[in-house]
Design an enzyme around this catalytic site. Structure first.
Site, short mmCIF file in Angstrom:
data_model
loop_
_atom_site.label_atom_id
_atom_site.label_comp_id
_atom_site.label_asym_id
_atom_site.label_seq_id
_atom_site.Cartn_x
_atom_site.Cartn_y
_atom_site.Cartn_z
CG ASN A 101 -1.79 1.23 1.30
OD1 ASN A 101 -2.52 1.52 0.36
ND2 ASN A 101 -1.74 1.96 2.41
CG HIS A 103 -0.31 6.30 4.54
ND1 HIS A 103 -1.68 6.28 4.67
CD2 HIS A 103 0.13 7.17 5.50
CE1 HIS A 103 -2.06 7.07 5.65
NE2 HIS A 103 -0.98 7.63 6.17
CB SER A 152 5.07 5.23 4.16
OG SER A 152 5.66 6.19 5.02
CG ASP A 168 -2.45 3.51 6.94
OD1 ASP A 168 -2.48 3.09 5.78
OD2 ASP A 168 -3.22 4.40 7.36
#
Length: 202
Positions: free
Chosen positions: A107, A109, A141, A150
């Site tokens: 992911n 972020h 990130s 997260d």
């Protein structure tokens, strides 16, 4: 060529950066399927326009969470996805998908995690919090995904300066530009084995 599965909820500009990098030969990869929980997302339009199979899978199509989890997993598996990339995907993945793709879901972020991560920390909420705290830098990130928002291990970060006259909107625009570049750079490093995801997966 690595097969990528893309999950997005809204505009999918990071998805577009992946599509462009693949088309230019920068990424030795191919997006083989796109999934969105939003039937009207621009991300699905980007997929359709690029010939990438696209699917709307959400609580509307599968009211039971277990069924939705199974549908997402089966869609990824049916398209031989090797790495799952979340680009602004606003929903939790279910346990079956997380288990099957453990260590193979990343992911992106818009902050320097673990700062400004977690439930409710997305989009302008992140940038407003950075400015409210008077931080001199923010960043991007990229992390492995687990069952918490997260909270997975960070595999790569890039710092982005905060300017004295920034608004949440101006900071968001600057960070997003870096997201587009950094996501592609990180994917290149993953594909070329410079980043070994198994070292982060525990």
């Amino acid at each position: 060529m690595m097969n990528l599965g893309i999950l997005a909820s809204h505009t999918g500009t990071n998805f577009q950066s992946i599509l462009d990098a693949c088309r230019k030969g920068i990424l030795a990869a191919r997006p083989v399927v796109a999934i969105s929980n939003n039937s009207n997302s621009i991300a699905l339009q980007r997929a359709a326009g690029s010939g990438v199979p696209s699917f709307h899978l959400s609580g509307k199509t599968h009211p039971r969470q277990e069924d939705l989890d199974e549908a997402i997993l089966n869609t990824l598996r049916d398209h031989d996805v090797e790495l799952v990339v979340l680009v602004g995907y606003m929903k939790h993945l279910g346990p079956a998908t997380l288990d099957h793709y453990q260590g193979r879901i990343i992911n992106i972020h818009p902050s320097l995690l673990p700062k400004y991560g977690g439930k409710g920390k997305y989009g302008m909420h992140v940038h407003a919090a950075v400015l409210a705290n008077g931080d001199s830098e923010s960043g991007v990130s990229i992390h492995l995904v687990n069952g918490e928002y997260d909270a997975g291990p960070v595999i790569a970060q890039r710092k982005v300066p905060v300017h004295a006259d920034d608004t949440p909107e101006s900071l968001a625009a600057r960070v997003l530009t870096h997201e587009h570049e950094f996501l592609v750079e990180t994917l290149v490093r993953i594909i070329e084995k410079e980043i070994d995801l198994t070292e982060f997966a525990g």
